[in-house]
Design an enzyme around this catalytic site. Structure first.
Site, PDB file in Angstrom:
ATOM      1  N   LYS A  22      19.176  47.384   6.870  1.00  0.00           N
ATOM      2  CA  LYS A  22      18.972  45.995   7.534  1.00  0.00           C
ATOM      3  C   LYS A  22      18.794  45.234   6.299  1.00  0.00           C
ATOM      4  CE  LYS A  22      14.223  45.014   8.112  1.00  0.00           C
ATOM      5  NZ  LYS A  22      13.797  43.874   7.376  1.00  0.00           N
ATOM      6  N   ASN A  23      17.943  45.491   5.116  1.00  0.00           N
ATOM      7  CA  ASN A  23      17.604  44.506   4.183  1.00  0.00           C
ATOM      8  C   ASN A  23      18.931  44.381   3.224  1.00  0.00           C
ATOM      9  OD1 ASN A  23      15.182  44.093   4.996  1.00  0.00           O
ATOM     10  ND2 ASN A  23      14.000  45.240   3.490  1.00  0.00           N
ATOM     11  N   CYS A 117       2.816  36.319   6.989  1.00  0.00           N
ATOM     12  CA  CYS A 117       3.192  37.130   8.279  1.00  0.00           C
ATOM     13  C   CYS A 117       2.107  38.297   8.110  1.00  0.00           C
ATOM     14  CB  CYS A 117       4.485  38.073   8.012  1.00  0.00           C
ATOM     15  SG  CYS A 117       4.729  39.116   6.791  1.00  0.00           S
ATOM     16  N   ARG A 122       2.882  35.968   1.271  1.00  0.00           N
ATOM     17  CA  ARG A 122       4.352  35.784   1.228  1.00  0.00           C
ATOM     18  C   ARG A 122       5.114  34.458   0.931  1.00  0.00           C
ATOM     19  NH1 ARG A 122       7.528  39.925   4.987  1.00  0.00           N
ATOM     20  NH2 ARG A 122       8.826  39.942   3.227  1.00  0.00           N
ATOM     21  N   VAL A 124       7.089  31.340  -1.053  1.00  0.00           N
ATOM     22  CA  VAL A 124       8.606  31.291  -1.559  1.00  0.00           C
ATOM     23  C   VAL A 124       8.614  30.472  -2.839  1.00  0.00           C
ATOM     24  CG1 VAL A 124       9.751  32.058   0.468  1.00  0.00           C
ATOM     25  CG2 VAL A 124       9.369  29.541   0.143  1.00  0.00           C
ATOM     26  N   ASP A 309       7.946  49.344   1.532  1.00  0.00           N
ATOM     27  CA  ASP A 309       8.528  49.608   2.750  1.00  0.00           C
ATOM     28  C   ASP A 309       8.311  51.115   3.452  1.00  0.00           C
ATOM     29  OD1 ASP A 309       8.865  46.979   2.970  1.00  0.00           O
ATOM     30  OD2 ASP A 309      11.084  47.068   2.564  1.00  0.00           O
ATOM     31  N   ILE A 331       2.432  45.563  -3.998  1.00  0.00           N
ATOM     32  CA  ILE A 331       3.085  44.558  -3.728  1.00  0.00           C
ATOM     33  C   ILE A 331       2.924  43.372  -2.578  1.00  0.00           C
ATOM     34  CG2 ILE A 331       5.780  44.055  -2.987  1.00  0.00           C
ATOM     35  CD1 ILE A 331       5.484  45.778  -5.520  1.00  0.00           C
ATOM     36  N   ARG A 401      13.012  45.373  15.401  1.00  0.00           N
ATOM     37  CA  ARG A 401      13.573  44.434  14.492  1.00  0.00           C
ATOM     38  C   ARG A 401      13.911  45.031  13.464  1.00  0.00           C
ATOM     39  NH1 ARG A 401       9.367  40.886  11.639  1.00  0.00           N
ATOM     40  NH2 ARG A 401      11.314  40.631  10.650  1.00  0.00           N
TER      41      ARG A 401
HETATM   42  N1  EPU Z   1       6.086  36.253  -4.153  1.00  0.00           N
HETATM   43  C1  EPU Z   1       5.647  35.225  -4.468  1.00  0.00           C
HETATM   44  N2  EPU Z   1       6.411  34.133  -4.492  1.00  0.00           N
HETATM   45  C2  EPU Z   1       7.775  34.241  -3.960  1.00  0.00           C
HETATM   46  C3  EPU Z   1       8.471  35.401  -3.678  1.00  0.00           C
HETATM   47  C4  EPU Z   1       7.390  36.482  -3.740  1.00  0.00           C
HETATM   48  O1  EPU Z   1       4.467  35.068  -4.733  1.00  0.00           O
HETATM   49  O2  EPU Z   1       8.338  33.127  -4.103  1.00  0.00           O
HETATM   50  C5  EPU Z   1       5.428  37.701  -3.927  1.00  0.00           C
HETATM   51  C6  EPU Z   1       5.254  38.386  -2.821  1.00  0.00           C
HETATM   52  O3  EPU Z   1       4.099  37.601  -1.951  1.00  0.00           O
HETATM   53  C7  EPU Z   1       5.095  39.571  -2.577  1.00  0.00           C
HETATM   54  C8  EPU Z   1       5.877  39.892  -3.933  1.00  0.00           C
HETATM   55  O4  EPU Z   1       6.071  38.654  -4.562  1.00  0.00           O
HETATM   56  O5  EPU Z   1       3.727  39.897  -3.098  1.00  0.00           O
HETATM   57  C9  EPU Z   1       7.189  40.942  -3.449  1.00  0.00           C
HETATM   58  O6  EPU Z   1       7.827  40.078  -2.587  1.00  0.00           O
HETATM   59  P1  EPU Z   1       9.350  39.785  -2.481  1.00  0.00           P
HETATM   60  O7  EPU Z   1       9.822  38.481  -2.476  1.00  0.00           O
HETATM   61  O8  EPU Z   1      10.141  40.985  -3.193  1.00  0.00           O
HETATM   62  O9  EPU Z   1       9.442  40.183  -0.789  1.00  0.00           O
HETATM   63  P2  EPU Z   1      10.662  39.641  -0.089  1.00  0.00           P
HETATM   64  O10 EPU Z   1      11.806  39.290  -0.741  1.00  0.00           O
HETATM   65  O11 EPU Z   1      10.080  38.636   0.912  1.00  0.00           O
HETATM   66  C10 EPU Z   1      11.810  41.900   0.711  1.00  0.00           C
HETATM   67  C11 EPU Z   1      11.973  42.750   1.838  1.00  0.00           C
HETATM   68  C12 EPU Z   1      10.904  43.425   2.395  1.00  0.00           C
HETATM   69  C13 EPU Z   1      10.056  44.228   1.020  1.00  0.00           C
HETATM   70  C14 EPU Z   1       9.956  43.418   0.013  1.00  0.00           C
HETATM   71  C15 EPU Z   1       9.599  44.277  -0.957  1.00  0.00           C
HETATM   72  C16 EPU Z   1      14.052  41.623   2.761  1.00  0.00           C
HETATM   73  C17 EPU Z   1      14.624  40.834   3.956  1.00  0.00           C
HETATM   74  N3  EPU Z   1      12.751  41.884   2.975  1.00  0.00           N
HETATM   75  O12 EPU Z   1      10.860  41.086   1.103  1.00  0.00           O
HETATM   76  O13 EPU Z   1      11.132  44.400   3.388  1.00  0.00           O
HETATM   77  O14 EPU Z   1       9.004  44.853   1.719  1.00  0.00           O
HETATM   78  O15 EPU Z   1      11.323  42.919  -0.371  1.00  0.00           O
HETATM   79  O16 EPU Z   1      10.530  45.305  -1.081  1.00  0.00           O
HETATM   80  O17 EPU Z   1      14.759  42.157   1.957  1.00  0.00           O
HETATM   81  C18 EPU Z   1      10.782  45.481   5.516  1.00  0.00           C
HETATM   82  O18 EPU Z   1      11.749  45.576   5.474  1.00  0.00           O
HETATM   83  O19 EPU Z   1       9.758  45.763   6.361  1.00  0.00           O
HETATM   84  C19 EPU Z   1      10.247  44.204   4.541  1.00  0.00           C
HETATM   85  C20 EPU Z   1       9.123  43.617   4.654  1.00  0.00           C
END
Ligand code: EPU
Length: 422
Positions: A22-23, A117, A122, A124, A309, A331, A401
């Site tokens: 998926k990811n 969520c 989370r 960006v 995950d 995380i 999902r």
């Molecule tokens: N974070 C920030 N600011 C940002 C981005 C991230 O503070 O701008 C923080 C987040 O809040 C979190 C940490 O950094 O505490 C890491 O978040 P990350 O950005 O790596 O997560 P993501 O990219 O939103 C992806 C996967 C998630 C997986 C995480 C960690 C996808 C589509 N989603 O999320 O997958 O848990 O990386 O490995 O690739 C799942 O598949 O169930 C899932 C949640």
């Protein structure tokens, strides 16, 4: 809404094939926006998040064809609206992955700001700050991120304050189209990021350091890769099957997986006492449980550490170990929603901030449960498999999902599961 009714305890038997990741599929489908011609994909998993992504791309003007039987997807990117609307992003936060490709290709994007969520706030902000460094003006108005290239996209030195997977993916894509060189420090090293980088390489980008914490990208013009993009197997699904074998004390062959990316997932299960044979040449794992599992200590970390995950599925497995296990979630700040549900089955788990302390072994008794997020749902299915009697898991759409019909695969292995709508 669908629910699953699991009659336990289950004993599984045979082999199970892992579906596409998926990811990995999500950022790659969004990256099709970078091109003008048809982009072809293979081994795309049949998931709600893929459905949502294709609908979101269609809302921009893009056409797509998905042959669900073969897993082939064709995307014809003709973007009219450079907008990722709230109606889709609220369903799937990965809609943020439209931001990088739209800015890179069209110099402009309006992407709904994903809300929090079940697992955490989370934000960006790292994506936004990095874009600003690359010559993009970014404003947040009316719940949308409005990004516009000021005069041109320029390479920059990006240092992520914390590892971010989708942040690295968005900036990698933008850097591949920017003028000059971009370095990304503290980059995500996840196999999903490497897969995206490899597609960009095939499209003509110059990228060094894939799979390390420092990426160096020289931007240029991209063209559609000639060969179809093949989505690799889902490492989290593979890990979930290891947990399924352990909690049901069943021997299981897991096929169509890549053992090379599973080391940190396999290692703690081995420490519990399971025998896990990796057959790299066959892309297989063979899992053999044991009678008494040892308690273990685990901490989630970005790759190559133990994946967040897999935390929920590991927690259910720890309930079967004799003694005190712990798992620290580093995380996400709120990723223990499954704990209260597992307790309803008889689990002895205490949480102290980001630490869960598990006392086992527990003997689960079936009960009605509520799924709260994707990986939590998987942990509840595992729990239902080893519980005595009937476990009903409501709101199973979370599971759909991200897992290609987990219930059907389990039934194929001998589990007694019924899907009902309620
Ligand atoms: N974070 C920030 N600011 C940002 C981005 C991230 O503070 O701008 C923080 C987040 O809040 C979190 C940490 O950094 O505490 C890491 O978040 P990350 O950005 O790596 O997560 P993501 O990219 O939103 C992806 C996967 C998630 C997986 C995480 C960690 C996808 C589509 N989603 O999320 O997958 O848990 O990386 O490995 O690739 C799942 O598949 O169930 C899932 C949640």
């Amino acid at each position: 809404m669908d629910a699953l009714i699991i009659e336990g305890p289950a004993r599984l038997k045979g082999s199970v094939r892992v579906s596409g990741s998926k990811n990995t599929a999500l950022p790659l489908l969004f990256a099709s926006l970078l091109f003008d011609q048809e982009v072809r994909f293979e081994n795309v998993p049949r998931l709600w998040d893929i459905e949502t992504t294709l609908s979101l791309l269609q809302s921009m003007g893009t056409e797509s064809h998905w042959d669900k039987a073969t897993g082939q997807v064709s995307i014809f990117p003709q973007v009219r609206e450079k907008v990722a609307p709230y109606e889709w992003v609220k369903k799937m936060r990965a809609g943020i992955l439209a931001l990088g490709p739209l800015v890179a290709k069209y110099g402009e994007a309006r992407v709904s700001l994903p809300g929090g969520c079940a697992i955490g706030a989370r934000p960006v902000n790292f994506h936004i700050d990095a874009l600003k460094q690359m010559g993009v003006s970014v404003e947040v108005e009316g719940g949308y991120i409005h990004a516009r290239v000021k005069s041109r996209l320029t390479g920059a030195r990006i240092v992520f304050p914390q590892v971010t997977v989708t942040g690295t993916e968005n900036i990698l894509v933008v850097a591949a189209c920017a003028e000059g060189v971009t370095t990304i420090e503290n980059a995500a090293q996840e196999p999903e990021v490497i897969a995206l980088g490899q597609v960009l390489l095939a499209a003509g980008a110059e990228i060094e350091g894939l799979g390390t914490a420092t990426l160096r990208i020289k931007g240029g013009t991209l063209k559609v890769p000639e060969a179809p993009i093949v989505i690799p197997p889902d490492r989290i699904e593979a890990g979930t099957w290891i947990a399924a074998a352990l909690v049901t004390r069943s021997e299981l062959t897991i096929t169509g997986c890549d053992p090379a990316v599973l080391a940190s997932i396999i290692e703690p299960f081995r420490a519990m006492g399971a025998k896990i044979e990796t057959r790299q040449d066959l892309n297989e794992l063979f899992v053999e449980p044991c009678s008494v599992y040892q308690p273990i200590q685990v901490e989630t970390q970005p790759y190559p550490g133990f994946a967040t995950d897999m935390q929920a599925q590991m927690l259910t497995t720890m309930c079967m170990a004799s003694g005190r296990s712990t798992i620290r979630e580093t995380i996400f700040e709120n990723r223990f929603m499954h704990v209260a549900e597992l307790r309803r089955l008889g689990a002895q788990i205490e949480t102290h901030g980001n630490l869960a302390v598990v006392d086992g072994p527990s003997f689960f008794q079936g009960a009605p449960l509520m799924a709260t997020d994707l990986r939590a749902s998987a942990s509840l299915v595992l729990a239902g498999l080893c519980a005595e009697g009937s476990t009903k898991i409501s709101r199973i759409y979370h599971l759909d999902r991200g897992y290609q019909r987990l219930d059907e695969k389990l039934i194929g292995l001998g589990a007694r599961i019924q899907r009902i709508s309620e």
